[in-house]
Structure formats: structure tokens, C-alpha cells
Design an enzyme around this catalytic site. Structure first.
Site, mmCIF file in Angstrom:
data_model
loop_
_atom_site.group_PDB
_atom_site.id
_atom_site.type_symbol
_atom_site.label_atom_id
_atom_site.label_comp_id
_atom_site.label_asym_id
_atom_site.label_seq_id
_atom_site.Cartn_x
_atom_site.Cartn_y
_atom_site.Cartn_z
ATOM 1 N N HIS A 197 -10.698 0.584 -2.533
ATOM 2 C CA HIS A 197 -12.222 0.517 -1.905
ATOM 3 C C HIS A 197 -13.053 1.112 -3.008
ATOM 4 C CE1 HIS A 197 -10.437 -0.848 1.767
ATOM 5 N NE2 HIS A 197 -9.835 0.211 2.348
ATOM 6 N N LYS A 251 -6.852 -5.035 -3.151
ATOM 7 C CA LYS A 251 -7.811 -5.733 -2.313
ATOM 8 C C LYS A 251 -8.482 -4.733 -1.432
ATOM 9 C CE LYS A 251 -3.940 -4.236 1.117
ATOM 10 N NZ LYS A 251 -4.662 -3.286 2.357
ATOM 11 N N ASP A 303 0.754 -1.193 -0.169
ATOM 12 C CA ASP A 303 -0.004 0.065 0.119
ATOM 13 C C ASP A 303 0.592 1.511 0.074
ATOM 14 O OD1 ASP A 303 -2.058 -1.947 0.079
ATOM 15 O OD2 ASP A 303 -2.820 -1.372 2.156
ATOM 16 N N HIS A 310 -10.560 6.684 2.195
ATOM 17 C CA HIS A 310 -9.538 6.558 1.676
ATOM 18 C C HIS A 310 -9.269 5.527 0.488
ATOM 19 C CE1 HIS A 310 -9.618 3.241 4.543
ATOM 20 N NE2 HIS A 310 -8.607 2.810 3.888
ATOM 21 N N CYS A 355 -1.666 -3.034 7.527
ATOM 22 C CA CYS A 355 -1.829 -3.651 6.300
ATOM 23 C C CYS A 355 -0.480 -4.704 6.443
ATOM 24 C CB CYS A 355 -2.011 -3.129 5.243
ATOM 25 S SG CYS A 355 -3.684 -2.396 5.185
ATOM 26 N N ASP A 374 -4.633 -0.848 -1.816
ATOM 27 C CA ASP A 374 -5.970 -0.707 -1.209
ATOM 28 C C ASP A 374 -6.959 -0.067 -1.977
ATOM 29 O OD1 ASP A 374 -6.885 -1.487 1.404
ATOM 30 O OD2 ASP A 374 -6.899 0.545 2.017
HETATM 31 C C1 VGL Z 1 -4.426 0.508 5.879
HETATM 32 C C2 VGL Z 1 -6.230 1.110 7.348
HETATM 33 C C3 VGL Z 1 -7.306 1.215 6.452
HETATM 34 C C4 VGL Z 1 -3.075 0.051 5.488
HETATM 35 C C5 VGL Z 1 -5.507 0.291 5.026
HETATM 36 O O1 VGL Z 1 -2.698 0.128 4.327
HETATM 37 O O2 VGL Z 1 -2.350 -0.088 6.604
HETATM 38 N N1 VGL Z 1 -4.924 0.780 7.031
HETATM 39 N N2 VGL Z 1 -6.875 0.790 5.213
HETATM 40 ZN ZN ZN Z 2 -8.334 0.705 3.583
#
Ligand code: VGL
Ligand code: ZN
Length: 208
Positions: free
Chosen positions: A51, A109, A9, A84, A154, A49
Site C-alpha cells: 500500500h 497488490k 502475504d 499496514h 486475502c 500487500d
Molecule cells: C489483508 C487486510 C488488509 C490480508 C490485507 O493479507 O489478508 N487483510 N490487507
Molecule cells: Zn492491506
């Protein structure tokens, strides 16, 4: 021996200026670039990430809730986040300085609105796999080095899943190529990773 580097990420959303910024998140970029360019890895995988708008991990999806507080998602406790890394937005893009030319495979993901996915291997409820396990197995990977954002979420979940889902594979966490959301959480995460069999290393141990 097939060595893989798993970059977690390294997206605008988790860097300063992003929607869920991690302090010093952008500082992992030059380290990640040096690791990729080192010639030490046969394979580079980057997770993203990814979403949908209105994802269930967003506080904004729960009337009256605020980010960084625990809430509930599909009947289970869930940390609620600011909106996010929404699919296709700048926030979800890799950091512009990340040298994506070295990336062999991108693993997205977090697409299911009803469950979060901290790990690049599977959803938090452990029901759905992302496909990364099969990908790494098919490549015959014997060592996985993991780093990125955020250490206490993550990165930690991905490293522990790597140990669990890739039996016999050596898993290492590269500390200085990672940053976390909460300093206390980072300490606990490192202890937890170590306890689960993840070796803790620094980029200087790897780079020539
Ligand atoms: C993450 C919180 C929500 C991460 C992703 O990449 O660590 N943390 N989504
Ligand atoms: Zn996330």
C-alpha cells in the site's frame, strides 16, 4: 501437469509484532518453507500487500474512524484497517525466515489508494487485474495450492478468484499453512471456499 504454490502475504505486517498481526501468523513460515522445498511445485508465487502511505483502507485516512470497523471507500463498504504494509517499509517485507530463494514471481497488490485488493488476482471492485491470471496462464498452470495470511481475507479472495479466473485449474487451500484474523471469519471462509470449488487440504497431504 504444472503445479503452482501461491503464498499469500507472508509479510511482517501480518505476523506478531507487525501492524496488522494475525495470531500465529509466523507459524505458517516453516510450513511454507517445507512446501517450497518439497519439490512438489513447478512454480512458487508470493503475493505482497503493497500500500502507498495514506491508503484508503487505513482508518487513519478517515477522520474520526477506528480500525476494525466498517467504513466506506469510494462509495462502497470497506473494513478499515490499521496502517499496514506500506510500500518499502519493514512491515511490508516478507517474514525474515521465509525462504525467498524458492520464489519465482512476486505479485504486489493494493497500490491503488482508492480501492483495496484482498485478492492477488484483482482489486476488490473487480475492475483492475494484477496480472497474476495472465502470468499463471502463460506458465500453463493446471493446479494451484494456496495458503498464507489471512485466511478470512486475502487467502479466501485469492482462492475463490483462482477458481473463477483460471477455468479448469484445480485449486486447493492448505489449512495448516494459513492463519486468519477472526476465528468465526475463518470458519465461514473455509465453508465459502469449499462451496466455490476449492479443495481443503493439509500440508501432510502434500509433503512426502
Ligand atoms: C489483508 C487486510 C488488509 C490480508 C490485507 O493479507 O489478508 N487483510 N490487507
Ligand atoms: Zn492491506
Amino acid at each position: 501437469m504444472t503445479r503452482a504454490l501461491l503464498l499469500i502475504d507472508i509479510q511482517n505486517g501480518f505476523c506478531p509484532g507487525g501492524n496488522l498481526p494475525v495470531a500465529g501468523g509466523d507459524e505458517v513460515v516453516p510450513v511454507a518453507n517445507a512446501l517450497m522445498a518439497s519439490g512438489k511445485y513447478d512454480l512458487v508465487v508470493a503475493s505482497q500487500d503493497w500500500h502507498p502511505p495514506g491508503h484508503g483502507s487505513f482508518a487513519s485516512s478517515h477522520p474520526g474512524k477506528t480500525p476494525f470497523k466498517m467504513g466506506e471507500l469510494s462509495g462502497k463498504p470497506q473494513m478499515l484497517w490499521p496502517d499496514h504494509c506500506v510500500q518499502g517499509t519493514e512491515d511490508a517485507a516478507f517474514h525474515p525466515d521465509l525462504d525467498v530463494s524458492h520464489i519465482d514471481h512476486v505479485q504486489r497488490k493494493g497500490q491503488n489508494p482508492a480501492v483495496d485488493s484482498y485478492s492477488a488476482f484483482r482489486d476488490n471492485d473487480r475492475a483492475a487485474l494484477t496480472g497474476l491470471t495472465d502470468y499463471l496462464k502463460a506458465k500453463g498452470v493446471s493446479e494451484v495450492d494456496i495458503c498464507g495470511l489471512a485466511t478470512d481475507y486475502c487467502v479466501k479472495f485469492s482462492a475463490i478468484d483462482a477458481v473463477e479466473m483460471l477455468p479448469g485449474v484445480k485449486v486447493r487451500f492448505i489449512e495448516d499453512a494459513s492463519r486468519g484474523i477472526d476465528p468465526e471469519g475463518v470458519k465461514t471462509a473455509i465453508a465459502e471456499m469449499r462451496e466455490k470449488g476449492v479443495e481443503i487440504v493439509r500440508s501432510a497431504d502434500i509433503l512426502p
